[in-house]
Design a protein around this motif. Structure first.
Motif, PDB file in Angstrom:
ATOM      1  N   SER A 141       0.808  -1.217   0.000  1.00  0.00           N
ATOM      2  CA  SER A 141       0.000   0.000   0.000  1.00  0.00           C
ATOM      3  C   SER A 141       0.843   1.269   0.000  1.00  0.00           C
ATOM      4  O   SER A 141       0.314   2.370   0.144  1.00  0.00           O
ATOM      5  N   LEU A 142       2.141   1.137  -0.170  1.00  0.00           N
ATOM      6  CA  LEU A 142       3.017   2.305  -0.104  1.00  0.00           C
ATOM      7  C   LEU A 142       2.618   3.367  -1.130  1.00  0.00           C
ATOM      8  O   LEU A 142       2.094   3.059  -2.209  1.00  0.00           O
ATOM      9  N   ALA A 143       2.885   4.629  -0.775  1.00  0.00           N
ATOM     10  CA  ALA A 143       2.419   5.741  -1.607  1.00  0.00           C
ATOM     11  C   ALA A 143       3.515   6.709  -2.008  1.00  0.00           C
ATOM     12  O   ALA A 143       3.251   7.643  -2.776  1.00  0.00           O
ATOM     13  N   MET A 144       4.753   6.547  -1.513  1.00  0.00           N
ATOM     14  CA  MET A 144       5.807   7.481  -1.894  1.00  0.00           C
ATOM     15  C   MET A 144       5.954   7.493  -3.411  1.00  0.00           C
ATOM     16  O   MET A 144       6.239   6.472  -4.037  1.00  0.00           O
ATOM     17  N   ALA A 145       5.753   8.666  -4.005  1.00  0.00           N
ATOM     18  CA  ALA A 145       5.659   8.778  -5.463  1.00  0.00           C
ATOM     19  C   ALA A 145       7.023   9.040  -6.090  1.00  0.00           C
ATOM     20  O   ALA A 145       7.860   9.763  -5.538  1.00  0.00           O
ATOM     21  N   ALA A 146       7.238   8.428  -7.246  1.00  0.00           N
ATOM     22  CA  ALA A 146       8.426   8.684  -8.052  1.00  0.00           C
ATOM     23  C   ALA A 146       7.950   8.953  -9.483  1.00  0.00           C
ATOM     24  O   ALA A 146       7.540   8.044 -10.198  1.00  0.00           O
ATOM     25  N   VAL A 147       7.997  10.220  -9.876  1.00  0.00           N
ATOM     26  CA  VAL A 147       7.461  10.654 -11.165  1.00  0.00           C
ATOM     27  C   VAL A 147       8.584  10.751 -12.180  1.00  0.00           C
ATOM     28  O   VAL A 147       9.637  11.355 -11.913  1.00  0.00           O
ATOM     29  N   SER A 148       8.367  10.170 -13.346  1.00  0.00           N
ATOM     30  CA  SER A 148       9.383  10.196 -14.397  1.00  0.00           C
ATOM     31  C   SER A 148       9.552  11.603 -14.958  1.00  0.00           C
ATOM     32  O   SER A 148       8.574  12.291 -15.269  1.00  0.00           O
ATOM     33  N   ASP A 149      10.812  12.028 -15.086  1.00  0.00           N
ATOM     34  CA  ASP A 149      11.135  13.328 -15.671  1.00  0.00           C
ATOM     35  C   ASP A 149      12.468  13.195 -16.401  1.00  0.00           C
ATOM     36  O   ASP A 149      13.538  13.352 -15.808  1.00  0.00           O
ATOM     37  N   GLY A 150      12.398  12.864 -17.676  1.00  0.00           N
ATOM     38  CA  GLY A 150      13.615  12.665 -18.458  1.00  0.00           C
ATOM     39  C   GLY A 150      14.370  11.447 -17.973  1.00  0.00           C
ATOM     40  O   GLY A 150      13.815  10.340 -17.893  1.00  0.00           O
ATOM     41  N   ASP A 151      15.632  11.641 -17.614  1.00  0.00           N
ATOM     42  CA  ASP A 151      16.470  10.541 -17.139  1.00  0.00           C
ATOM     43  C   ASP A 151      16.370  10.333 -15.640  1.00  0.00           C
ATOM     44  O   ASP A 151      17.094   9.499 -15.079  1.00  0.00           O
ATOM     45  N   ASP A 152      15.473  11.092 -14.973  1.00  0.00           N
ATOM     46  CA  ASP A 152      15.359  11.024 -13.515  1.00  0.00           C
ATOM     47  C   ASP A 152      13.985  10.548 -13.087  1.00  0.00           C
ATOM     48  O   ASP A 152      13.004  10.610 -13.843  1.00  0.00           O
ATOM     49  N   ASP A 219      11.474  15.449  -0.598  1.00  0.00           N
ATOM     50  CA  ASP A 219      10.764  16.572  -1.201  1.00  0.00           C
ATOM     51  C   ASP A 219      11.321  16.818  -2.606  1.00  0.00           C
ATOM     52  O   ASP A 219      12.328  17.493  -2.785  1.00  0.00           O
ATOM     53  N   GLU A 220      10.664  16.199  -3.592  1.00  0.00           N
ATOM     54  CA  GLU A 220      11.080  16.312  -4.990  1.00  0.00           C
ATOM     55  C   GLU A 220      12.567  15.974  -5.159  1.00  0.00           C
ATOM     56  O   GLU A 220      13.341  16.737  -5.742  1.00  0.00           O
ATOM     57  N   VAL A 221      12.952  14.838  -4.631  1.00  0.00           N
ATOM     58  CA  VAL A 221      14.335  14.363  -4.714  1.00  0.00           C
ATOM     59  C   VAL A 221      14.554  13.723  -6.088  1.00  0.00           C
ATOM     60  O   VAL A 221      13.858  12.774  -6.453  1.00  0.00           O
ATOM     61  N   ARG A 222      15.521  14.235  -6.831  1.00  0.00           N
ATOM     62  CA  ARG A 222      15.803  13.728  -8.176  1.00  0.00           C
ATOM     63  C   ARG A 222      16.820  12.585  -8.089  1.00  0.00           C
ATOM     64  O   ARG A 222      17.900  12.743  -7.517  1.00  0.00           O
ATOM     65  N   VAL A 223      16.439  11.447  -8.660  1.00  0.00           N
ATOM     66  CA  VAL A 223      17.298  10.261  -8.645  1.00  0.00           C
ATOM     67  C   VAL A 223      17.427   9.742 -10.069  1.00  0.00           C
ATOM     68  O   VAL A 223      16.406   9.539 -10.745  1.00  0.00           O
ATOM     69  N   PRO A 224      18.634   9.517 -10.555  1.00  0.00           N
ATOM     70  CA  PRO A 224      18.787   8.989 -11.917  1.00  0.00           C
ATOM     71  C   PRO A 224      18.113   7.626 -12.076  1.00  0.00           C
ATOM     72  O   PRO A 224      18.161   6.789 -11.172  1.00  0.00           O
ATOM     73  N   LYS A 225      17.492   7.417 -13.236  1.00  0.00           N
ATOM     74  CA  LYS A 225      16.871   6.115 -13.495  1.00  0.00           C
ATOM     75  C   LYS A 225      17.909   4.997 -13.534  1.00  0.00           C
ATOM     76  O   LYS A 225      17.556   3.819 -13.387  1.00  0.00           O
ATOM     77  N   ALA A 226      19.166   5.364 -13.709  1.00  0.00           N
ATOM     78  CA  ALA A 226      20.235   4.365 -13.662  1.00  0.00           C
ATOM     79  C   ALA A 226      20.330   3.716 -12.283  1.00  0.00           C
ATOM     80  O   ALA A 226      20.957   2.668 -12.129  1.00  0.00           O
ATOM     81  N   ASN A 227      19.688   4.333 -11.266  1.00  0.00           N
ATOM     82  CA  ASN A 227      19.712   3.788  -9.911  1.00  0.00           C
ATOM     83  C   ASN A 227      18.550   2.840  -9.637  1.00  0.00           C
ATOM     84  O   ASN A 227      18.394   2.362  -8.508  1.00  0.00           O
TER      85      ASN A 227
END
Length: 410
Positions: A141-152, A219-227
């Motif tokens: 039921s987790l809700a922490m969102a990760a929204v795609s934005d380019g390579d992040d 808070d809007e933490v950007r993480v590379p999709k490579a991770n």
């Protein structure tokens, strides 16, 4: 199943004992003896990891090509048992015993080459980002969102009960990347550096007074999709694989047997309610005997599991069975230790212990005064910490459901 160790196993046991005798300093043994939970003093744990790494024994369960040991299941068991009996401080499980296995199974070559050597040396220290305020035992039921934005992926939300978040420089997280029909779908397994902009850590004060657990805000933490470990939206598969290592794989009976032996010795020196020693009181001695018998039964179950693995068989729901028995027996022992500590166990004396994190708002006496023996001071701290044992790594109610489905077909 042959319960006798082979000559090879006995020679290995002697080798391990010699290594422990040579390398476990009094300070390290003290850290193991005075730990208040499954997490010992952080600095002592890392010192011990460096010693083990120099010997090539920090991650024996890893594949040999990544620094593991070509040990039999019996040798793994012997090493765990001898380490516990000798009083070695535990290593933090989040890196070596948990996420490393997921990286080995699902990681890219780049991820393996970067993380695995650094986990061994301690240069990379992971914490776990699974639970959320509204998603604990029902993790899907987790809700922490990760929204795609380019390579992040841009992450927003929070994780809770995050052990050693203040010490860690990386966190492995389950994040929601899609909302699909089944809640287990659309989850992604992500590796996030803790120094990324937008991360805030808020320590949580436990009932023992320790600040080992934390809430981590993103808070809007950007993480590379490579991770991403594995594939986007398919992190539930990675998480289930990792949970097999969190719930099982370590011998618990030796720890319980050592705890019970120490408690019997301590209770033999404590006055009982009717004169004589507490250990001679039938009410106390019967409860302690019951736990010791059950710990021996647990040892046999661990042997059976080890035998199944050595024959290439899947032990099935054994990990759930061992987790239930191990944590509930530990809770019974810490409750008996609190009873044995008597009035001295009612005092709040965390300066006697070596906990896994700082103690909040506590000023120890300037003269280091300790009322009673150190085990009496540590008893209430262990008691409070151990209440979580039947909840973490999947609550014991969840484990019983797994057993009911897998074994009883319910």
């Amino acid at each position: 199943m042959d319960l006798d160790w082979s000559p090879t196993d006995l020679a290995f046991r002697d080798e391990v004992r010699h290594f422990l005798e040579e390398n476990l300093t009094p300070e390290l043994r003290r850290a193991g003896r005075l730990a208040t939970s499954v997490y010992p003093d952080h600095e002592a744990s890392m010192r011990w990891q460096r010693i083990l790494h120099a010997r090539g024994w920090a991650a024996p369960a890893w594949p040999v090509e990544w620094g593991g040991c070509d040990w039999s299941p019996a040798q793994h068991y012997i090493f765990d048992r001898e380490s516990m009996v000798a009083g070695a401080p535990a290593l933090s499980p989040m890196g070596i015993k948990m996420v490393a296995h997921a990286i080995i199974a699902f990681g890219t070559d780049e991820q393996k080459n970067f993380f695995l050597p650094r986990i061994l040396t301690g240069e990379v220290f992971f914490c776990q980002g699974y639970s959320e305020p509204e998603a604990g035992s029902d993790l899907a039921s987790l809700a922490m969102a990760a929204v795609s934005d380019g390579d992040d992926l841009v992450c927003t939300g929070s994780k809770i009960w995050t052990t050693h978040a203040t010490e860690a420089n990386w966190i492995f997280c389950l994040v929601r990347t899609s909302k699909l029909e089944r809640k287990q779908q659309g989850i992604t397994f992500l590796l996030i550096p803790m120094d990324a902009p937008g991360i805030q850590i808020r320590p949580l004060v436990m009932s023992s007074g320790e600040q080992v657990q934390n809430q981590v805000f993103f808070d809007e933490v950007r993480v590379p999709k490579a991770n991403v470990l594995g594939r986007i939206d398919e992190g539930w598969t990675v998480a289930k694989y990792l949970l097999n290592f969190e719930r099982g794989g370590t011998a618990l009976s030796p720890m319980l047997q050592v705890m019970a032996e120490a408690l019997a010795e301590q209770a033999g020196r404590q006055p009982g309610p009717n004169g004589g020693a507490l250990l001679d009181d039938p009410s106390f001695s019967t409860k302690l005997a019951d736990v010791r018998i059950r710990a021996d039964v647990l040892e046999i179950l661990e042997y059976r599991t080890m035998s199944a693995i050595s024959q290439g068989r899947n032990p099935g729901p054994a990990a759930s069975t061992l987790k239930i028995l191990g944590t509930e027996l530990s809770q019974q022992l810490t409750e008996l230790a609190l009873e044995a500590a008597g009035p001295r166990g009612r005092a709040y004396q965390p300066h006697a212990a070596m906990p896994g994190g700082p103690v909040a708002d506590y000023v120890p006496p300037a003269d280091g005064y300790l009322g009673g023996e150190d085990w009496q001071a540590v008893a209430p701290l262990r008691y409070f910490n151990d209440r979580a044992g039947s909840i973490y790594a999947g609550s014991n109610e969840i484990q019983r459901n797994i057993i009911a489905k897998a074994t009883l077909g319910l």
